[in-house]
Design an enzyme around this catalytic site. Structure first.
Site, short mmCIF file in Angstrom:
data_model
loop_
_atom_site.label_atom_id
_atom_site.label_comp_id
_atom_site.label_asym_id
_atom_site.label_seq_id
_atom_site.Cartn_x
_atom_site.Cartn_y
_atom_site.Cartn_z
N CYS A 151 47.80 25.31 41.08
CA CYS A 151 46.46 25.08 41.59
C CYS A 151 46.42 25.36 43.09
CB CYS A 151 46.05 23.63 41.31
SG CYS A 151 44.47 23.17 42.03
N CYS B 92 41.25 16.36 36.23
CA CYS B 92 40.71 17.04 37.41
C CYS B 92 39.32 16.49 37.70
CB CYS B 92 40.64 18.55 37.15
SG CYS B 92 40.44 19.54 38.65
N GLU C 288 26.09 18.70 22.02
CA GLU C 288 26.12 19.56 23.20
C GLU C 288 24.85 19.40 24.04
OE1 GLU C 288 28.47 21.34 24.51
OE2 GLU C 288 29.89 20.81 22.94
N CYS D 120 48.84 16.80 36.02
CA CYS D 120 48.13 18.02 35.63
C CYS D 120 49.12 19.15 35.35
CB CYS D 120 47.17 18.45 36.75
SG CYS D 120 46.31 19.99 36.39
N CYS E 262 46.51 14.71 40.05
CA CYS E 262 47.25 15.97 40.08
C CYS E 262 48.69 15.81 39.59
CB CYS E 262 47.25 16.53 41.51
SG CYS E 262 45.60 16.92 42.13
#
Length: 354
Positions: free
Chosen positions: A206, A190, A35, A200, A197
DNA sequence: AAGCCGGGGAA
DNA sequence: TTCCCAGGCTT
């Protein structure tokens, strides 16, 4: 569970990433390191660094007992070196103040150096499965588009809206998968430019997509012209071909790394006197521009061949002769690692003419 | 709230 | 070139 989470998890089960290095043999330590490395740094860049780092520091204790020079050595080239110093300091703190046990609450994690709200949320969600929320660049971009959040990036109002939405969408079950899923959708579908798209799961919902205004989200940050600074770096080499490096201050640019000595435009003479070095020959090397997020640095390079001598300095810990044939395990600035690579090809001829 | 902190990939 | 990225710390 929200409808958003259900559909996202369904997409993740079919298309999500499950083979990333830090997704194998999950431990708080391994997740934490990944991370931190992934802060402001994309996955393909991190993968080789992560492999080397975990090979060298397989446990939190091995990291805690290492020298900072060696931690920075493994971080060389990755950027944002405060991350490495904070990682090291936090490893020591966990060993001493937490008995070597990784904290498992949001409050305890956020109190550690280098772990903010989002990184803490990721560690909790991935390692414990407890409900916790992340808000990284992927999530921000995704939420900005889905819910038409167009405030200035980085402004507190925008941050508050995004956190609120992110918290609200986070489910109580499968939190680990959800966390990976929302990052994957942002990173794989995205994307910043030309999002896909068509595939998606939220293409019908969206707001940015439905209103045909994808390119308005997230809002562009106002462009500002970057200042240009100049410096002269000295590539000081002794007869053995070793190069003189100086340790940079802990705070500031390239903090804690070893870099070329820098001097004013005509400050070479003063530098030589200061370090009790006698000049044998000097050559101008071709300079270059190194660009940062916040300014450009135009670098002039002077190769300085000196007689064999120990550099006499007030603080011996801040200067070293770096032998390319027996490289010390220390952190190097980008100009040093770049020039060392180039020098390796030509140094033989250069030294040979003397 | 704004500035600082890296390096590289993408377009 | 410009933009931005699995953010957080300092002022």
């Amino acid at each position: 569970m929200t409808d958003f989470a259900v559909r996202l998890l369904d997409w993740f089960d079919q298309q999500g990433r499950k083979d990333l290095p830090w997704q194998q043999d999950i431990t708080p330590y391994r997740v934490w390191v990944s991370e931190v490395m992934l802060q402001q740094t994309q996955v393909p860049i991190v993968i080789p660094y992560y492999a080397r780092f975990m090979a060298r520091f397989p446990t939190i204790n091995s990291l805690a007992v290492a020298t900072e020079d060696e931690v920075l050595h493994e971080w060389t080239g990755l950027g944002y070196y405060a991350r490495a110093r904070n990682l090291h300091a936090t490893a020591k703190e966990i060993m001493s103040a937490f008995n070597g046990d990784f904290p498992d609450t949001l409050e305890a994690l956020v109190s550690l150096r280098g772990i903010g709200r989002s990184t803490a949320g990721a560690i909790i969600a991935i390692c414990t499965g407890e409900r916790a929320t992340i808000l990284d660049a992927n999530v921000k971009r995704l939420l900005s588009r889905c819910f038409a959040i167009d405030g200035l990036p980085g402004s507190s109002a925008t941050e508050r809206l995004l956190w609120e939405k992110a918290e609200q969408l986070t489910p109580a079950e499968r939190v680990s998968d959800y966390t990976q899923a929302i990052m994957d959708l942002g990173a794989m579908i995205c994307t910043r430019t030309s999002p896909d798209c068509a595939v998606c799961p939220f293409t019908e919902d969206c707001i940015a997509r439905v209103t045909r205004s994808i390119n308005r989200y997230p809002a562009r940050r106002p462009a500002k012209s970057l200042p240009v600074k100049t410096t002269t770096m000295l590539v000081v080499q002794n007869p053995e071909g070793a190069v003189l490096l100086q340790k940079r201050p802990r705070n500031g640019l390239w903090g804690g790394l070893w870099g070329f000595p820098e001097c004013e435009l005509n400050g070479l003479e003063q530098f030589l006197v200061q370090h009790h070095l006698s000049l044998k020959q000097q050559n101008h090397l071709s300079g270059f521009r190194h660009s940062f997020t916040h300014f450009h640095l135009d670098i002039e390079l002077i190769q300085v061949l000196v007689m064999d001598a120990e550099p006499c300095v007030a603080e011996p810990n801040s200067v070293c002769w770096y032998d390319p044939h027996d490289p010390a395990k220390i952190g190097l600035t980008r100009p040093v690692s770049k020039i060392m690579g180039e020098l390796a090809e030509t140094t033989q001829q250069t030294l040979g003419i003397n």
